[in-house]
Design an enzyme around this catalytic site. Sequence first.
Site, PDB file in Angstrom:
ATOM      1  N   HIS A   1     -69.819 -70.108 -27.141  1.00  0.00           N
ATOM      2  CA  HIS A   1     -68.695 -70.502 -26.289  1.00  0.00           C
ATOM      3  C   HIS A   1     -68.659 -69.638 -25.021  1.00  0.00           C
ATOM      4  O   HIS A   1     -67.698 -68.923 -24.751  1.00  0.00           O
ATOM      5  CB  HIS A   1     -67.362 -70.381 -27.049  1.00  0.00           C
ATOM      6  CG  HIS A   1     -66.283 -71.243 -26.450  1.00  0.00           C
ATOM      7  ND1 HIS A   1     -65.249 -71.744 -27.200  1.00  0.00           N
ATOM      8  CD2 HIS A   1     -66.066 -71.673 -25.176  1.00  0.00           C
ATOM      9  CE1 HIS A   1     -64.439 -72.457 -26.415  1.00  0.00           C
ATOM     10  NE2 HIS A   1     -64.922 -72.418 -25.188  1.00  0.00           N
TER      11      HIS A   1
ATOM     12  N   ARG B   1     -64.797 -79.010 -26.204  1.00  0.00           N
ATOM     13  CA  ARG B   1     -64.137 -78.425 -27.361  1.00  0.00           C
ATOM     14  C   ARG B   1     -64.839 -78.937 -28.608  1.00  0.00           C
ATOM     15  O   ARG B   1     -65.196 -80.105 -28.695  1.00  0.00           O
ATOM     16  CB  ARG B   1     -62.648 -78.771 -27.403  1.00  0.00           C
ATOM     17  CG  ARG B   1     -61.805 -78.017 -26.379  1.00  0.00           C
ATOM     18  CD  ARG B   1     -61.741 -76.522 -26.707  1.00  0.00           C
ATOM     19  NE  ARG B   1     -60.864 -75.772 -25.808  1.00  0.00           N
ATOM     20  CZ  ARG B   1     -61.242 -75.156 -24.714  1.00  0.00           C
ATOM     21  NH1 ARG B   1     -62.525 -75.250 -24.332  1.00  0.00           N
ATOM     22  NH2 ARG B   1     -60.391 -74.461 -23.991  1.00  0.00           N
TER      23      ARG B   1
ATOM     24  N   GLU C   1     -64.940 -71.627 -34.874  1.00  0.00           N
ATOM     25  CA  GLU C   1     -65.524 -70.575 -34.055  1.00  0.00           C
ATOM     26  C   GLU C   1     -64.958 -69.212 -34.470  1.00  0.00           C
ATOM     27  O   GLU C   1     -63.747 -69.090 -34.657  1.00  0.00           O
ATOM     28  CB  GLU C   1     -65.239 -70.838 -32.571  1.00  0.00           C
ATOM     29  CG  GLU C   1     -65.918 -72.101 -32.052  1.00  0.00           C
ATOM     30  CD  GLU C   1     -65.662 -72.366 -30.573  1.00  0.00           C
ATOM     31  OE1 GLU C   1     -65.017 -71.516 -29.921  1.00  0.00           O
ATOM     32  OE2 GLU C   1     -66.107 -73.398 -30.065  1.00  0.00           O
TER      33      GLU C   1
END
Length: 324
Positions: A280, A232, A261
């Site tokens: 991601h 993360r 993000e």
Amino acid sequence: MKPLVVAYKPLPDDVAAELREHVELVQVDGAVALTEALAHADGAIGASLKITPAMLEGAPRLKVWSTISVGYDNFDVPDLTRRGIVLAHTPDVLTESTADTVFSLVLASARRVVELAEWVKAGHWQRSIGPDLYGTDVHGKTIGIVGLGRIGAAVARRAALGFRMRVLYTNRHPHAEAEAQYGAQHVTLDALLAQADFVCLQVPLLPDTHHMIGAAELAKMKRNAILINAARGPVVDEAALIDALRNGTIRGAGLDVFEREPLPADSPLLAMKNVVALPHIGSATQETRHAMARCAADNLVRALAGTLRENVVNPEVLASAQTA
């Protein structure tokens, strides 16, 4: 009458069809539409959206939330538990694909794959490359894995058996299997940072892991070490990482996650040749994302029926329901 379920992420056609055999399925897009639809919902399924307590205030019937992810930092788990809402996730099906992504970042960062691929496409390859473009070996090096859960152990297997790497790890508890099968060594975080050529972060985002890698920790790493984060984004103090990369405190970074993000277009990370940045994609393969959706749908159906016992983030809700 079938329970009403709100899906806030598109589901594969076959998964949606199977769900409709058990529930009335409503598809929505965005936080506002989701909040409105929850007013009459018994369950919800989806991913990649921050779910706040305020969104649940008008959802008196809601009993199950099934996230299509292993991580659950988008949820206020204590609030869900207080409301008696079961939170289910998908911890097993994405392990191998995510470990593949982690190791792709190790290889791409060490061998400067992205940088040199762009260099070739730009027409710069006129003769054999010199030392200024050399990468660094992966095989035989030391990998330090911070958090040896399912994914961390899968990374350790790839490192030890595939690349004959020395494996160091930190974890709340020793991992006997990894120690026996991969020669992994349980060490302190400081020892891992000081010795590892590649530092791989595999911890969940919790209050005690927020910014666990900051300026002080980066300074403890080898100057030729590479930081890999596919856990993360907020586990790393991104401003401190940017400074460390600029100043040569560490060699480089391979990143699949970020503090914000999508990564802002003006992020200094995007201009750094010693950074491999991915959007991601940890579990983003056709096969794994389909398996995750199917697992989440199965979790949802069984939780609504009161038969789900695994993949539950807050099992105390199940316990209280059984004793009620």
